[in-house]
Design an enzyme around this catalytic site. Structure first.
Site, PDB file in Angstrom:
ATOM      1  N   ASP A  95      79.299  73.922  24.478  1.00 38.30           N
ATOM      2  CA  ASP A  95      78.796  73.124  25.602  1.00 38.30           C
ATOM      3  C   ASP A  95      79.173  73.709  26.957  1.00 38.30           C
ATOM      4  O   ASP A  95      79.395  72.975  27.928  1.00 38.30           O
ATOM      5  CB  ASP A  95      79.282  71.663  25.509  1.00 38.30           C
ATOM      6  N   GLU A  96      79.242  75.012  27.051  1.00 39.42           N
ATOM      7  CA  GLU A  96      79.648  75.658  28.300  1.00 39.42           C
ATOM      8  C   GLU A  96      78.492  75.787  29.289  1.00 39.42           C
ATOM      9  O   GLU A  96      78.680  76.225  30.421  1.00 39.42           O
ATOM     10  CB  GLU A  96      80.210  77.064  28.009  1.00 39.42           C
ATOM     11  N   GLY A  97      77.270  75.453  28.826  1.00 37.12           N
ATOM     12  CA  GLY A  97      76.097  75.619  29.693  1.00 37.12           C
ATOM     13  C   GLY A  97      75.267  76.823  29.263  1.00 37.12           C
ATOM     14  O   GLY A  97      74.518  77.397  30.067  1.00 37.12           O
ATOM     15  N   LYS A  98      75.360  77.166  27.958  1.00 36.78           N
ATOM     16  CA  LYS A  98      74.618  78.336  27.456  1.00 36.78           C
ATOM     17  C   LYS A  98      73.114  78.153  27.642  1.00 36.78           C
ATOM     18  O   LYS A  98      72.410  79.081  28.045  1.00 36.78           O
ATOM     19  CB  LYS A  98      74.933  78.568  25.964  1.00 36.78           C
ATOM     20  N   GLY A  99      72.631  76.927  27.327  1.00 35.65           N
ATOM     21  CA  GLY A  99      71.190  76.663  27.429  1.00 35.65           C
ATOM     22  C   GLY A  99      70.680  76.925  28.828  1.00 35.65           C
ATOM     23  O   GLY A  99      69.671  77.607  29.029  1.00 35.65           O
ATOM     24  N   ASN A 106      73.536  71.836  14.851  1.00 35.80           N
ATOM     25  CA  ASN A 106      74.769  71.310  15.461  1.00 35.80           C
ATOM     26  C   ASN A 106      74.759  71.610  16.961  1.00 35.80           C
ATOM     27  O   ASN A 106      75.415  70.933  17.751  1.00 35.80           O
ATOM     28  CB  ASN A 106      76.029  71.901  14.800  1.00 35.80           C
ATOM     29  N   GLY A 148      73.415  71.827  20.810  1.00 45.01           N
ATOM     30  CA  GLY A 148      72.580  71.036  21.714  1.00 45.01           C
ATOM     31  C   GLY A 148      72.579  71.756  23.044  1.00 45.01           C
ATOM     32  O   GLY A 148      73.597  71.778  23.730  1.00 45.01           O
ATOM     33  N   HIS A 149      71.500  72.411  23.359  1.00 45.09           N
ATOM     34  CA  HIS A 149      71.429  73.230  24.570  1.00 45.09           C
ATOM     35  C   HIS A 149      70.519  72.544  25.586  1.00 45.09           C
ATOM     36  O   HIS A 149      69.339  72.309  25.310  1.00 45.09           O
ATOM     37  CB  HIS A 149      70.943  74.643  24.234  1.00 45.09           C
ATOM     38  N   THR A 150      71.083  72.238  26.747  1.00 47.89           N
ATOM     39  CA  THR A 150      70.358  71.453  27.756  1.00 47.89           C
ATOM     40  C   THR A 150      69.726  72.358  28.805  1.00 47.89           C
ATOM     41  O   THR A 150      70.407  73.186  29.413  1.00 47.89           O
ATOM     42  CB  THR A 150      71.325  70.464  28.451  1.00 47.89           C
ATOM     43  N   THR A 169      79.331  67.553  13.431  1.00 45.04           N
ATOM     44  CA  THR A 169      78.127  66.895  13.941  1.00 45.04           C
ATOM     45  C   THR A 169      77.377  66.172  12.819  1.00 45.04           C
ATOM     46  O   THR A 169      76.396  65.480  13.086  1.00 45.04           O
ATOM     47  CB  THR A 169      77.177  67.933  14.573  1.00 45.04           C
ATOM     48  N   GLN A 224      77.563  77.151  19.842  1.00 45.42           N
ATOM     49  CA  GLN A 224      78.986  76.816  19.782  1.00 45.42           C
ATOM     50  C   GLN A 224      79.777  77.708  20.758  1.00 45.42           C
ATOM     51  O   GLN A 224      79.242  78.079  21.775  1.00 45.42           O
ATOM     52  CB  GLN A 224      79.533  76.897  18.343  1.00 45.42           C
ATOM     53  N   VAL A 245      76.155  75.948  39.761  1.00 47.03           N
ATOM     54  CA  VAL A 245      76.494  74.948  40.778  1.00 47.03           C
ATOM     55  C   VAL A 245      75.676  73.662  40.616  1.00 47.03           C
ATOM     56  O   VAL A 245      75.597  72.850  41.517  1.00 47.03           O
ATOM     57  CB  VAL A 245      76.345  75.521  42.215  1.00 47.03           C
TER      58      VAL A 245
HETATM   59  P1  GDP Z   1      75.395  74.376  25.827  1.00 47.01           P
HETATM   60  O1  GDP Z   1      75.569  73.755  24.494  1.00 47.01           O
HETATM   61  O2  GDP Z   1      76.382  75.485  26.079  1.00 47.01           O
HETATM   62  O3  GDP Z   1      73.989  74.801  26.095  1.00 47.01           O
HETATM   63  O4  GDP Z   1      75.746  73.235  26.896  1.00 47.01           O
HETATM   64  P2  GDP Z   1      75.228  71.713  26.862  1.00 47.01           P
HETATM   65  O5  GDP Z   1      73.824  71.682  27.278  1.00 47.01           O
HETATM   66  O6  GDP Z   1      75.604  71.075  25.581  1.00 47.01           O
HETATM   67  O7  GDP Z   1      76.169  71.066  27.951  1.00 47.01           O
HETATM   68  C1  GDP Z   1      76.237  71.545  29.246  1.00 47.01           C
HETATM   69  C2  GDP Z   1      75.975  70.383  30.210  1.00 47.01           C
HETATM   70  O8  GDP Z   1      76.256  70.814  31.526  1.00 47.01           O
HETATM   71  C3  GDP Z   1      74.518  69.969  30.230  1.00 47.01           C
HETATM   72  O9  GDP Z   1      74.451  68.606  30.542  1.00 47.01           O
HETATM   73  C4  GDP Z   1      73.927  70.823  31.346  1.00 47.01           C
HETATM   74  O10 GDP Z   1      72.771  70.229  31.931  1.00 47.01           O
HETATM   75  C5  GDP Z   1      75.068  70.822  32.314  1.00 47.01           C
HETATM   76  N1  GDP Z   1      75.194  72.006  33.177  1.00 47.01           N
HETATM   77  C6  GDP Z   1      74.975  73.317  32.889  1.00 47.01           C
HETATM   78  N2  GDP Z   1      75.333  74.090  33.931  1.00 47.01           N
HETATM   79  C7  GDP Z   1      75.766  73.242  34.893  1.00 47.01           C
HETATM   80  C8  GDP Z   1      76.298  73.431  36.204  1.00 47.01           C
HETATM   81  O11 GDP Z   1      76.457  74.548  36.697  1.00 47.01           O
HETATM   82  N3  GDP Z   1      76.643  72.292  36.906  1.00 47.01           N
HETATM   83  C9  GDP Z   1      76.505  71.038  36.374  1.00 47.01           C
HETATM   84  N4  GDP Z   1      76.873  69.995  37.119  1.00 47.01           N
HETATM   85  N5  GDP Z   1      76.033  70.833  35.138  1.00 47.01           N
HETATM   86  C10 GDP Z   1      75.672  71.923  34.416  1.00 47.01           C
HETATM   87  P1  IMO Z   2      76.638  74.053  21.374  1.00 48.11           P
HETATM   88  O1  IMO Z   2      75.804  75.208  20.875  1.00 48.11           O
HETATM   89  C1  IMO Z   2      80.253  71.678  20.995  1.00 48.11           C
HETATM   90  C2  IMO Z   2      81.871  71.133  16.967  1.00 48.11           C
HETATM   91  C3  IMO Z   2      81.836  69.749  16.353  1.00 48.11           C
HETATM   92  C4  IMO Z   2      83.073  69.811  15.482  1.00 48.11           C
HETATM   93  C5  IMO Z   2      83.057  71.249  14.982  1.00 48.11           C
HETATM   94  C6  IMO Z   2      82.439  71.438  13.608  1.00 48.11           C
HETATM   95  O2  IMO Z   2      75.865  72.926  21.911  1.00 48.11           O
HETATM   96  O3  IMO Z   2      77.726  74.539  22.271  1.00 48.11           O
HETATM   97  P2  IMO Z   2      79.924  71.406  12.719  1.00 48.11           P
HETATM   98  O4  IMO Z   2      78.890  70.327  12.763  1.00 48.11           O
HETATM   99  O5  IMO Z   2      79.497  72.676  13.369  1.00 48.11           O
HETATM  100  O6  IMO Z   2      80.457  71.636  11.334  1.00 48.11           O
HETATM  101  O7  IMO Z   2      81.161  70.797  13.569  1.00 48.11           O
HETATM  102  O8  IMO Z   2      82.322  71.997  15.933  1.00 48.11           O
HETATM  103  N1  IMO Z   2      80.575  71.657  17.436  1.00 48.11           N
HETATM  104  C7  IMO Z   2      80.222  71.769  18.720  1.00 48.11           C
HETATM  105  N2  IMO Z   2      80.883  71.408  19.831  1.00 48.11           N
HETATM  106  N3  IMO Z   2      79.073  72.322  21.079  1.00 48.11           N
HETATM  107  C8  IMO Z   2      78.422  72.719  19.972  1.00 48.11           C
HETATM  108  O9  IMO Z   2      77.306  73.465  20.011  1.00 48.11           O
HETATM  109  C9  IMO Z   2      78.973  72.414  18.723  1.00 48.11           C
HETATM  110  N4  IMO Z   2      78.588  72.637  17.437  1.00 48.11           N
HETATM  111  C10 IMO Z   2      79.581  72.179  16.674  1.00 48.11           C
HETATM  112  O10 IMO Z   2      81.937  68.752  17.347  1.00 48.11           O
HETATM  113  O11 IMO Z   2      84.223  69.653  16.282  1.00 48.11           O
HETATM  114 MG    MG Z   3      75.816  71.886  23.676  1.00 47.68          MG
END
Ligand code: GDP
Ligand code: IMO
Ligand code: MG
Length: 437
Positions: A13-17, A38, A40-42, A129, A224, A414
């Site tokens: 969830d670092e903001g890869k999407g 598992n 979720g890319h936003t 997940t 991940q 940002v």
């Molecule tokens: P991913 O799994 O690495 O693609 O990240 P997620 O989409 O699960 O979570 C990242 C969250 O941060 C999402 O709600 C994005 O819309 C949001 N996001 C991404 N980049 C930024 C940023 O630079 N600033 C802010 N405020 N939100 C961001």
């Molecule tokens: P993105 O690509 C954050 C976490 C789960 C759990 C562990 C194992 O959006 O960054 P799993 O279902 O893979 O067997 O769960 O890994 N996890 C994630 N956490 N972002 C993800 O994907 C994740 N995919 C799995 O919460 O702790």
């Molecule tokens: Mg995610």
């Protein structure tokens, strides 16, 4: 043209999407190489949000070809739902835009059931997940998995499904007391999946190789993050695939000589969903600020994300195990309004300082973070598009991180929107030596 790999440098969830979507404007082909639904890319484009679980994050850039590589575990139902979601946004996705590897493994309902059944009886839950990821990868290494191409071979499909289900059903019923899957029903469902998937199925490795030979630019998208890697993460609180840049080649079906730039994506703080140690977790006002301002809820499960400060022990580990070329530091805007910003520079345990991320979960749980404190800033930075637009305190914070991890912060997030990015260097501008043939 250069080829770039994007990987998460923390717990996902670092903001890869968002970063992959932004960089896709420079890419011809975007490839997911591991994980499954598992993820979720936003993606936020002009205020409209799209959440992708299996489809690569290049899909909203019309000229890209998006490949789901052989290293991904595919749940066809999730894929069809995702395609329907895109269709409702007016995007009809054809084979010219999306292909699924014939070598990718298929997630069946028994995998998801096993995933959930195990979580129920674990004394300390991993907090998966529940999407069947672990059990599907187990079937793959046990060599009883069903691959996408099997779905297109009706003569042998029923027998393959029977073999695939025998052991899984035994575990489900006898060990966990859950109802087993019906073999006939599953064979029928697998056949129907095959019919629906057929237009997208491809030998994606060959397609990718052709693109590379034609000098196209490829962006490989990880799911991940480094600390969820099966070997280099916080085992057993990890996912079941190799999330590192080193896994990108096998998961996409190309060789390491093809890669030019490895981009690590990290938030300017840290979040984690699910169980397991998290040394810099902050449950006080600062953590609440990060959770509220950053809207830290999981994109797949909706769970509240645990929040804390940036951890340089984690980041240096990510730099090393991925061989990162540069960093994308996202969510910098979320730090706005904090009077002080802390960074963990090392761990203290049993009277000693620890610089390297330990293998032992027991040891990690006893680690106390050592912090360096920076002054915060109050100015909104969402409109910033260069370093000069940032307050001095934010610039100091970024420069200090670069020195500490010994790689440049090439991109800065940002805001959630595609354009809310400061581009100090573009990974696709890397000059690569000419190939000999
Ligand atoms: P991913 O799994 O690495 O693609 O990240 P997620 O989409 O699960 O979570 C990242 C969250 O941060 C999402 O709600 C994005 O819309 C949001 N996001 C991404 N980049 C930024 C940023 O630079 N600033 C802010 N405020 N939100 C961001
Ligand atoms: P993105 O690509 C954050 C976490 C789960 C759990 C562990 C194992 O959006 O960054 P799993 O279902 O893979 O067997 O769960 O890994 N996890 C994630 N956490 N972002 C993800 O994907 C994740 N995919 C799995 O919460 O702790
Ligand atoms: Mg995610």
């Amino acid at each position: 043209m250069p080829n770039v790999v994007c990987v998460g440098a923390q717990w996902g969830d670092e903001g890869k999407g968002k970063v992959v979507d932004s960089l896709s404007a420079r890419a011809d082909v975007v490839v997911r190489f591991q994980g499954g639904p598992n993820a979720g890319h936003t993606l936020v484009v002009d205020g409209e949000t799209t959440i992708l679980h299996l489809i690569p994050s290049g899909i909203l850039v019309p000229r890209t070809l998006n490949l789901i590589g052989p290293g991904v575990v595919v749940d066809p139902e999730v894929l069809f739902t995702e395609l329907a979601g895109l269709r409702s946004q007016g995007l009809e996705i054809s084979r010219e835009r999306l292909r699924v590897s014939d070598r990718a493994h298929v997630i069946f309902p028994v995998h998801s059931a096993l995933d959930k059944a195990r979580e129920e009886i674990r004394s300390i839950a991993i907090g998966t997940t529940g999407r069947g990821i672990g059990p599907a990868y187990e079937s793959r290494v046990a060599r009883t998995g069903i691959r996408v191409h099997d779905l297109l071979e009706p003569d042998t499909l029923a027998e393959r499904v029977r073999v695939a289900l025998t052991e899984r059903n035994f575990l489900l019923e006898k060990l966990y007391g859950w109802p087993p899957a019906d073999e006939g029903e599953m064979a029928e469902r697998a056949y129907a999946w095959g019919e629906q998937l057929a237009p997208y199925v491809d030998d994606t490795g060959v397609t990718l190789d052709r693109a590379l030979r034609a000098g196209k630019s490829v962006l490989l998208e990880g799911a991940q993050g480094t600390l969820l890697d099966i070997d280099h993460g916080t085992y057993p609180y990890v996912t079941s695939s190799t999330t590192l840049a080193g896994g990108a080649c096998a998961g996409a079906g190309i060789g390491p000589t093809r890669l030019d730039y490895v981009l690590g994506i990290s938030k300017a703080y840290t979040t984690r969903v699910g169980g397991g140690p998290f040394p810099t977790e902050d449950t006080g006002p600062a953590g609440q600020h990060l959770g509220t301002v950053g809207r830290e809820f999981g994109a797949t499960t909706g769970r509240k994300r645990r929040c804390g400060w940036l951890d340089l022990v984690v980041l240096r580990h990510a730099v090393r195990v991925n061989g990162l070329t540069g960093l994308a530091l996202t969510n910098l805007d979320v730090l706005t309004g904090l009077s002080e910003v802390k960074v963990c520079i090392g761990y203290r345990v049993q009277g000693k300082q620890l610089q390297d991320f330990p293998a032992s979960i027991g040891l990690l749980e006893r680690c106390e973070p050592v912090y360096r404190t920076f002054r915060g800033w109050a100015e909104s930075i969402e409109e910033a598009r260069s370093m000069d637009d940032l307050p001095q305190a934010a610039r100091d914070y970024i420069r200090w991180i670069e020195d500490a991890v010994e790689i440049p912060v090439d991109l800065l997030g940002v805001g959630p929107d595609r354009d809310a990015l400061i581009e100090r260097a573009n990974p696709f501008d890397m000059v690569r030596p000419p190939r000999r043939f």
